[in-house]
Design a protein around this motif. Structure first.
Motif, PDB file in Angstrom:
ATOM      1  N   TRP A 178      -7.597   9.106   2.602  1.00 40.84           N
ATOM      2  CA  TRP A 178      -8.564  10.209   2.599  1.00 40.84           C
ATOM      3  C   TRP A 178      -9.410  10.050   1.349  1.00 40.84           C
ATOM      4  O   TRP A 178      -8.894   9.713   0.285  1.00 40.84           O
ATOM      5  CB  TRP A 178      -7.836  11.546   2.617  1.00 40.84           C
ATOM      6  CG  TRP A 178      -8.689  12.777   2.502  1.00 40.84           C
ATOM      7  CD1 TRP A 178      -8.647  13.698   1.495  1.00 40.84           C
ATOM      8  CD2 TRP A 178      -9.694  13.241   3.422  1.00 40.84           C
ATOM      9  NE1 TRP A 178      -9.552  14.714   1.734  1.00 40.84           N
ATOM     10  CE2 TRP A 178     -10.214  14.453   2.914  1.00 40.84           C
ATOM     11  CE3 TRP A 178     -10.211  12.735   4.625  1.00 40.84           C
ATOM     12  CZ2 TRP A 178     -11.216  15.171   3.559  1.00 40.84           C
ATOM     13  CZ3 TRP A 178     -11.219  13.462   5.271  1.00 40.84           C
ATOM     14  CH2 TRP A 178     -11.699  14.660   4.743  1.00 40.84           C
ATOM     15  N   MET A 179     -10.702  10.260   1.483  1.00 38.93           N
ATOM     16  CA  MET A 179     -11.645  10.156   0.368  1.00 38.93           C
ATOM     17  C   MET A 179     -11.647   8.746  -0.256  1.00 38.93           C
ATOM     18  O   MET A 179     -11.775   8.596  -1.469  1.00 38.93           O
ATOM     19  CB  MET A 179     -11.336  11.213  -0.709  1.00 38.93           C
ATOM     20  CG  MET A 179     -11.674  12.620  -0.282  1.00 38.93           C
ATOM     21  SD  MET A 179     -13.461  12.828  -0.027  1.00 38.93           S
ATOM     22  CE  MET A 179     -13.472  14.332   0.980  1.00 38.93           C
ATOM     23  N   THR A 180     -11.527   7.749   0.603  1.00 35.69           N
ATOM     24  CA  THR A 180     -11.491   6.367   0.144  1.00 35.69           C
ATOM     25  C   THR A 180     -12.540   5.579   0.916  1.00 35.69           C
ATOM     26  O   THR A 180     -12.436   5.437   2.139  1.00 35.69           O
ATOM     27  CB  THR A 180     -10.096   5.747   0.363  1.00 35.69           C
ATOM     28  OG1 THR A 180      -9.120   6.581  -0.282  1.00 35.69           O
ATOM     29  CG2 THR A 180     -10.018   4.357  -0.216  1.00 35.69           C
ATOM     30  N   GLY A 181     -13.555   5.078   0.203  1.00 38.15           N
ATOM     31  CA  GLY A 181     -14.692   4.444   0.847  1.00 38.15           C
ATOM     32  C   GLY A 181     -14.521   2.961   1.128  1.00 38.15           C
ATOM     33  O   GLY A 181     -13.520   2.344   0.755  1.00 38.15           O
ATOM     34  N   TYR A 239      -7.445  11.492  -5.862  1.00 38.21           N
ATOM     35  CA  TYR A 239      -8.694  11.291  -5.131  1.00 38.21           C
ATOM     36  C   TYR A 239      -9.859  11.014  -6.081  1.00 38.21           C
ATOM     37  O   TYR A 239     -10.757  10.232  -5.753  1.00 38.21           O
ATOM     38  CB  TYR A 239      -8.999  12.512  -4.260  1.00 38.21           C
ATOM     39  CG  TYR A 239      -8.010  12.702  -3.147  1.00 38.21           C
ATOM     40  CD1 TYR A 239      -7.782  11.702  -2.203  1.00 38.21           C
ATOM     41  CD2 TYR A 239      -7.276  13.879  -3.040  1.00 38.21           C
ATOM     42  CE1 TYR A 239      -6.861  11.870  -1.182  1.00 38.21           C
ATOM     43  CE2 TYR A 239      -6.361  14.057  -2.017  1.00 38.21           C
ATOM     44  CZ  TYR A 239      -6.154  13.046  -1.095  1.00 38.21           C
ATOM     45  OH  TYR A 239      -5.242  13.213  -0.095  1.00 38.21           O
ATOM     46  N   ARG A 240      -9.834  11.645  -7.240  1.00 39.73           N
ATOM     47  CA  ARG A 240     -10.872  11.388  -8.227  1.00 39.73           C
ATOM     48  C   ARG A 240     -10.900   9.903  -8.611  1.00 39.73           C
ATOM     49  O   ARG A 240     -11.968   9.303  -8.754  1.00 39.73           O
ATOM     50  CB  ARG A 240     -10.633  12.252  -9.460  1.00 39.73           C
ATOM     51  CG  ARG A 240     -11.650  12.141 -10.587  1.00 39.73           C
ATOM     52  CD  ARG A 240     -12.999  12.704 -10.191  1.00 39.73           C
ATOM     53  NE  ARG A 240     -13.950  11.673  -9.828  1.00 39.73           N
ATOM     54  CZ  ARG A 240     -15.120  11.914  -9.250  1.00 39.73           C
ATOM     55  NH1 ARG A 240     -15.466  13.161  -8.946  1.00 39.73           N
ATOM     56  NH2 ARG A 240     -15.934  10.931  -8.936  1.00 39.73           N
ATOM     57  N   VAL A 248     -18.884   6.729  -6.829  1.00 41.04           N
ATOM     58  CA  VAL A 248     -19.636   7.890  -6.369  1.00 41.04           C
ATOM     59  C   VAL A 248     -19.251   9.102  -7.191  1.00 41.04           C
ATOM     60  O   VAL A 248     -18.154   9.176  -7.749  1.00 41.04           O
ATOM     61  CB  VAL A 248     -19.398   8.163  -4.870  1.00 41.04           C
ATOM     62  CG1 VAL A 248     -19.854   6.981  -4.030  1.00 41.04           C
ATOM     63  CG2 VAL A 248     -17.942   8.481  -4.589  1.00 41.04           C
ATOM     64  N   ALA A 249     -20.155  10.073  -7.226  1.00 35.98           N
ATOM     65  CA  ALA A 249     -19.933  11.243  -8.068  1.00 35.98           C
ATOM     66  C   ALA A 249     -19.054  12.293  -7.410  1.00 35.98           C
ATOM     67  O   ALA A 249     -18.263  12.962  -8.072  1.00 35.98           O
ATOM     68  CB  ALA A 249     -21.279  11.864  -8.451  1.00 35.98           C
ATOM     69  N   GLY A 250     -19.194  12.459  -6.083  1.00 31.44           N
ATOM     70  CA  GLY A 250     -18.464  13.529  -5.424  1.00 31.44           C
ATOM     71  C   GLY A 250     -18.046  13.171  -4.015  1.00 31.44           C
ATOM     72  O   GLY A 250     -18.452  12.138  -3.467  1.00 31.44           O
ATOM     73  N   PRO A 251     -17.257  14.035  -3.384  1.00 38.13           N
ATOM     74  CA  PRO A 251     -16.754  13.766  -2.038  1.00 38.13           C
ATOM     75  C   PRO A 251     -17.851  13.554  -1.001  1.00 38.13           C
ATOM     76  O   PRO A 251     -17.684  12.759  -0.069  1.00 38.13           O
ATOM     77  CB  PRO A 251     -15.926  15.014  -1.720  1.00 38.13           C
ATOM     78  CG  PRO A 251     -15.542  15.568  -3.053  1.00 38.13           C
ATOM     79  CD  PRO A 251     -16.693  15.267  -3.951  1.00 38.13           C
ATOM     80  N   GLY A 252     -18.977  14.270  -1.151  1.00 38.42           N
ATOM     81  CA  GLY A 252     -20.051  14.124  -0.178  1.00 38.42           C
ATOM     82  C   GLY A 252     -20.615  12.727  -0.120  1.00 38.42           C
ATOM     83  O   GLY A 252     -21.056  12.257   0.936  1.00 38.42           O
TER      84      GLY A 252
END
Length: 299
Positions: A178-181, A239-240, A248-252
């Motif tokens: 999750w939250m991993t690009g 996640y940070r 990236v700066a944020g989840p979006g």
């Protein structure tokens, strides 16, 4: 790359009926799996069974059940029961959760989480296969054999750091992210987990990647909305670290947000990175976004 759908926890007086409808729709739309988070609402395993037995056959998975509050043998027993009820369609995703949850809310020590997960899997995995487990760890003990039907469900670990990814590759059946690009999957997750599995003589592990997704012409507005909805994930340390690794700066910004051409390109990038299952968490422009995902799921 297979396509799954992230279920929304329904509100109202009959959430199980709402889940059943979502699972039914996901199956009819051609998704290979549907996943439910386990936070402070529904118990994910119980809810998936209650809703899933009334829905068409599709893999149902948890993303993810925290390990600390349950002994691994007890969780194995519950997962085996779920797998039996669902006819072998259950996948157990487990994770450490976060220090703020485990220590501040549940009152457990979060000391040496890597040790905890290793010991947990040393009991959970063989117990879930119906084997007799005799284990003496620093924090966990077991001496039992479950007779529960439904043995042999896949175990996926929410793994981000190198040690956890190695455990996911050598002991479990893969990882659920999750939250991993795509950059992080390609350069960090996939090489680490695959090397661990290969060294252990195991098959290539599953890499289940869940991300926020939105098909839109207003990328800037949708990214801002995602940052608002998912802001907590930009603050939790695990996640940070993945967001920082992605640059990236944020989840979006790690979400898949843009028009059809952009979104398809990002999905192809994830597949090239090594993702075996993409699970879309649709947060806006639902009809347009779902339409693209359905098309991708059906090939």
């Amino acid at each position: 790359m297979r396509y799954g759908y992230f279920l929304n926890e329904p509100k109202g007086p009959d959430p199980i009926a709402g889940l059943r409808d979502q699972i039914t729709q996901a199956a009819e739309d051609g998704f290979s799996s549907a996943w439910l988070s386990h936070i402070f609402g529904l118990d994910a395993i119980t809810a998936l069974v209650a809703a899933g037995v009334q829905a068409p056959p599709i893999e149902l998975g948890t993303a993810v059940v925290p390990t600390y509050p349950r002994h691994p043998a007890a969780l194995a027993q519950q997962a085996m029961t779920a797998n039996a009820a669902l006819g072998g369609r259950f996948a157990l995703g487990v994770g450490l959760s976060h220090q703020v949850v485990i220590e501040n809310m549940f009152g457990y020590s979060f000391e040496r989480p890597g040790r905890h997960m290793k010991e947990y899997l040393d009991v959970l995995v063989p117990a879930g296969r119906g084997e007799h487990v005799q284990y003496q760890g620093e924090t966990l003990k077991a001496d039992l054999k479950l007779s529960t039907p439904g043995a042999g469900f896949p175990v996926l670990v929410a793994a981000l750091g190198p040690r956890m990814l190695k455990l996911a590759g050598t002991v479990a059946d893969g990882t659920v992210l999750w939250m991993t690009g795509p950059k992080t999957v390609a350069e960090h997750v996939a090489p680490t987990i695959r090397a661990a599995a290969a060294e252990a003589g195991r098959e290539a592990p599953r890499i289940v990647c869940a991300l926020p997704i939105c098909v839109t012409d207003d990328r800037e507005g949708a990214v801002a909305k995602a940052n608002e909805i998912f802001q907590v994930y930009g603050q939790l340390p695990s996640y940070r670290a993945m967001l920082d690794r992605e640059g990236v700066a944020g989840p979006g910004e790690v979400g898949i947000v843009g028009d059809e051409k952009f979104v398809r390109a990002r999905l192809e990038e994830l597949e090239r990175a090594g993702v075996t299952d993409f699970v879309g968490s649709v947060f806006a422009e639902r009809e347009r976004t779902r339409s693209l995902l359905v098309g991708a799921a059906k090939g």
